[in-house]
Design a protein around this motif. Structure first.
Motif, PDB file in Angstrom:
ATOM      1  N   LYS A  83       0.773  -1.095   0.092  1.00 31.95           N
ATOM      2  CA  LYS A  83      -0.022   0.188  -0.133  1.00 31.95           C
ATOM      3  C   LYS A  83       0.905   1.139   0.019  1.00 31.95           C
ATOM      4  O   LYS A  83       0.279   2.385  -0.054  1.00 31.95           O
ATOM      5  CB  LYS A  83      -0.957   0.083   1.232  1.00 31.95           C
ATOM      6  CG  LYS A  83      -1.905  -1.169   1.264  1.00 31.95           C
ATOM      7  CD  LYS A  83      -3.012  -1.179   0.319  1.00 31.95           C
ATOM      8  CE  LYS A  83      -4.164  -0.084   0.905  1.00 31.95           C
ATOM      9  NZ  LYS A  83      -5.233   0.250  -0.165  1.00 31.95           N
ATOM     10  N   GLY A  84       2.266   1.200   0.132  1.00 34.08           N
ATOM     11  CA  GLY A  84       2.957   2.343   0.243  1.00 34.08           C
ATOM     12  C   GLY A  84       3.124   3.107   1.504  1.00 34.08           C
ATOM     13  O   GLY A  84       3.591   3.974   1.557  1.00 34.08           O
ATOM     14  N   TRP A  85       2.638   2.310   2.788  1.00 31.70           N
ATOM     15  CA  TRP A  85       2.744   2.606   3.917  1.00 31.70           C
ATOM     16  C   TRP A  85       4.159   2.524   4.574  1.00 31.70           C
ATOM     17  O   TRP A  85       4.833   1.508   4.096  1.00 31.70           O
ATOM     18  CB  TRP A  85       1.761   2.183   4.981  1.00 31.70           C
ATOM     19  CG  TRP A  85       0.180   2.590   4.293  1.00 31.70           C
ATOM     20  CD1 TRP A  85      -0.239   3.630   3.519  1.00 31.70           C
ATOM     21  CD2 TRP A  85      -1.094   1.791   4.582  1.00 31.70           C
ATOM     22  NE1 TRP A  85      -1.450   3.439   3.254  1.00 31.70           N
ATOM     23  CE2 TRP A  85      -2.027   2.550   3.928  1.00 31.70           C
ATOM     24  CE3 TRP A  85      -1.185   0.583   5.431  1.00 31.70           C
ATOM     25  CZ2 TRP A  85      -3.198   1.938   3.885  1.00 31.70           C
ATOM     26  CZ3 TRP A  85      -2.636   0.046   5.329  1.00 31.70           C
ATOM     27  CH2 TRP A  85      -3.561   0.896   4.805  1.00 31.70           C
ATOM     28  N   ILE A  86       4.576   3.208   5.588  1.00 31.57           N
ATOM     29  CA  ILE A  86       5.644   3.068   6.299  1.00 31.57           C
ATOM     30  C   ILE A  86       5.756   2.155   7.655  1.00 31.57           C
ATOM     31  O   ILE A  86       4.933   2.773   8.526  1.00 31.57           O
ATOM     32  CB  ILE A  86       6.354   4.513   6.618  1.00 31.57           C
ATOM     33  CG1 ILE A  86       6.508   5.127   5.040  1.00 31.57           C
ATOM     34  CG2 ILE A  86       7.641   4.317   7.220  1.00 31.57           C
ATOM     35  CD1 ILE A  86       6.809   6.644   5.505  1.00 31.57           C
ATOM     36  N   GLY A 122      11.816   3.475   3.431  1.00 32.25           N
ATOM     37  CA  GLY A 122      12.324   2.729   2.539  1.00 32.25           C
ATOM     38  C   GLY A 122      12.616   1.231   2.579  1.00 32.25           C
ATOM     39  O   GLY A 122      13.315   0.429   1.916  1.00 32.25           O
ATOM     40  N   CYS A 123      11.380   0.602   3.425  1.00 29.80           N
ATOM     41  CA  CYS A 123      11.451  -0.881   3.610  1.00 29.80           C
ATOM     42  C   CYS A 123      10.795  -1.189   2.399  1.00 29.80           C
ATOM     43  O   CYS A 123       9.841  -1.113   2.073  1.00 29.80           O
ATOM     44  CB  CYS A 123      10.735  -1.138   5.001  1.00 29.80           C
ATOM     45  SG  CYS A 123      10.651  -2.613   5.383  1.00 29.80           S
ATOM     46  N   ALA A 149       1.474   1.417  10.607  1.00 25.99           N
ATOM     47  CA  ALA A 149       1.740   1.657   9.285  1.00 25.99           C
ATOM     48  C   ALA A 149       1.213   3.092   9.332  1.00 25.99           C
ATOM     49  O   ALA A 149       0.198   3.661   9.688  1.00 25.99           O
ATOM     50  CB  ALA A 149       0.736   0.674   8.651  1.00 25.99           C
ATOM     51  N   PHE A 150       2.025   4.103   8.632  1.00 25.50           N
ATOM     52  CA  PHE A 150       1.893   5.313   8.466  1.00 25.50           C
ATOM     53  C   PHE A 150       1.910   5.683   7.015  1.00 25.50           C
ATOM     54  O   PHE A 150       2.586   5.285   6.132  1.00 25.50           O
ATOM     55  CB  PHE A 150       2.819   6.511   9.067  1.00 25.50           C
ATOM     56  CG  PHE A 150       2.695   6.276  10.469  1.00 25.50           C
ATOM     57  CD1 PHE A 150       2.111   7.295  11.227  1.00 25.50           C
ATOM     58  CD2 PHE A 150       3.662   5.515  11.190  1.00 25.50           C
ATOM     59  CE1 PHE A 150       1.918   7.356  12.466  1.00 25.50           C
ATOM     60  CE2 PHE A 150       3.735   5.714  12.754  1.00 25.50           C
ATOM     61  CZ  PHE A 150       2.748   6.523  13.277  1.00 25.50           C
ATOM     62  N   GLN A 157      -1.891   7.710  10.674  1.00 25.02           N
ATOM     63  CA  GLN A 157      -1.926   6.244  10.750  1.00 25.02           C
ATOM     64  C   GLN A 157      -2.819   5.357  10.294  1.00 25.02           C
ATOM     65  O   GLN A 157      -3.999   5.950  10.551  1.00 25.02           O
ATOM     66  CB  GLN A 157      -1.884   6.042  12.395  1.00 25.02           C
ATOM     67  CG  GLN A 157      -1.906   4.631  12.667  1.00 25.02           C
ATOM     68  CD  GLN A 157      -1.921   4.359  14.307  1.00 25.02           C
ATOM     69  OE1 GLN A 157      -1.380   5.487  15.084  1.00 25.02           O
ATOM     70  NE2 GLN A 157      -2.306   3.392  14.802  1.00 25.02           N
ATOM     71  N   CYS A 158      -2.387   4.557   9.461  1.00 26.94           N
ATOM     72  CA  CYS A 158      -3.488   3.774   8.785  1.00 26.94           C
ATOM     73  C   CYS A 158      -3.753   2.437   9.354  1.00 26.94           C
ATOM     74  O   CYS A 158      -4.939   1.885   9.074  1.00 26.94           O
ATOM     75  CB  CYS A 158      -2.910   3.603   7.323  1.00 26.94           C
ATOM     76  SG  CYS A 158      -2.638   4.682   6.335  1.00 26.94           S
ATOM     77  N   MET A 159      -2.986   1.998  10.213  1.00 28.64           N
ATOM     78  CA  MET A 159      -3.149   0.470  10.528  1.00 28.64           C
ATOM     79  C   MET A 159      -2.096   0.284  11.791  1.00 28.64           C
ATOM     80  O   MET A 159      -1.114   0.972  12.000  1.00 28.64           O
ATOM     81  CB  MET A 159      -2.662  -0.593   9.487  1.00 28.64           C
ATOM     82  CG  MET A 159      -2.906  -2.186   9.529  1.00 28.64           C
ATOM     83  SD  MET A 159      -2.298  -2.875   8.063  1.00 28.64           S
ATOM     84  CE  MET A 159      -2.177  -4.457   8.598  1.00 28.64           C
ATOM     85  N   ALA A 160      -2.690  -0.515  12.645  1.00 28.21           N
ATOM     86  CA  ALA A 160      -1.644  -0.856  13.707  1.00 28.21           C
ATOM     87  C   ALA A 160      -2.431  -2.189  14.345  1.00 28.21           C
ATOM     88  O   ALA A 160      -3.443  -2.670  14.502  1.00 28.21           O
ATOM     89  CB  ALA A 160      -2.040   0.091  14.857  1.00 28.21           C
TER      90      ALA A 160
END
Length: 173
Positions: A83-86, A122-123, A149-150, A157-160
């Protein structure tokens, strides 16, 4: 004032309220219409068990599931990366919002957990995050650890989900 300003009185019937037709609102209990309007969880409702909230705190979205395996954690992290999240790791000893240092309205301790290193900018692979999870578990074996996930585009924040809960959960603040 001129006489043309006032209009002739208009006759309107007064409001008398709603008329209730009880027969139309509540059908007979043995009718088909009654059975369609009642709620049923199926024929095995006696087998259903509810969640026990006593000494059983729940965190984030996936906390109602059994503890996640490394494979399921890797799949969740792969989803974040697609999703492109960090991805980011946080830890805390209490693991819940509490009031210890202030009683001011809107102030809560434990709202923010401590960040484990920096977010993994960059992960590209879930194995990188899994290695950080192993290091965090070694450093803080009796702490709550969660993965976040940011979304850097929407700045939120999108997910935790919680990765580890301590085995000694004696602190109940």
């Amino acid at each position: 004032m001129s006489s043309g300003t006032f209009a002739a009185p208009v006759s309107v019937s007064a409001y008398v309220g709603l008329k209730i037709n009880v027969k139309r609102l509540l059908p007979a209990k043995d009718s088909i219409a009654w059975s369609k309007k009642t709620v049923s969880n199926g024929s095995r409702t006696q087998c259903m068990k509810t969640w026990n909230p006593i000494n059983n705190k729940k965190f984030e979205t996936l906390s109602y599931l059994p503890p996640l395996s490394d494979d399921s954690i890797a799949k969740e992290i792969d989803y974040m990366i697609r999703k492109g999240w960090i991805p980011c790791l946080e830890f805390d000893e209490v693991g819940a919002v509490h009031r210890e240092n202030s009683r001011m309205p809107g102030y809560y301790d434990g709202r923010y957990w401590t960040l484990w290193k920096l977010p993994l900018f960059g992960c590209t692979d879930s194995s990188q995050v899994l290695n950080e999870i192993v290091e965090c578990k070694k450093a803080y074996p009796n702490a709550y650890i969660r993965c976040l996930a940011f979304d850097n585009k929407h700045q939120g924040q999108c997910m935790a989900f919680v990765i580890q809960q301590p085995t000694n959960t004696s602190s109940t603040k």
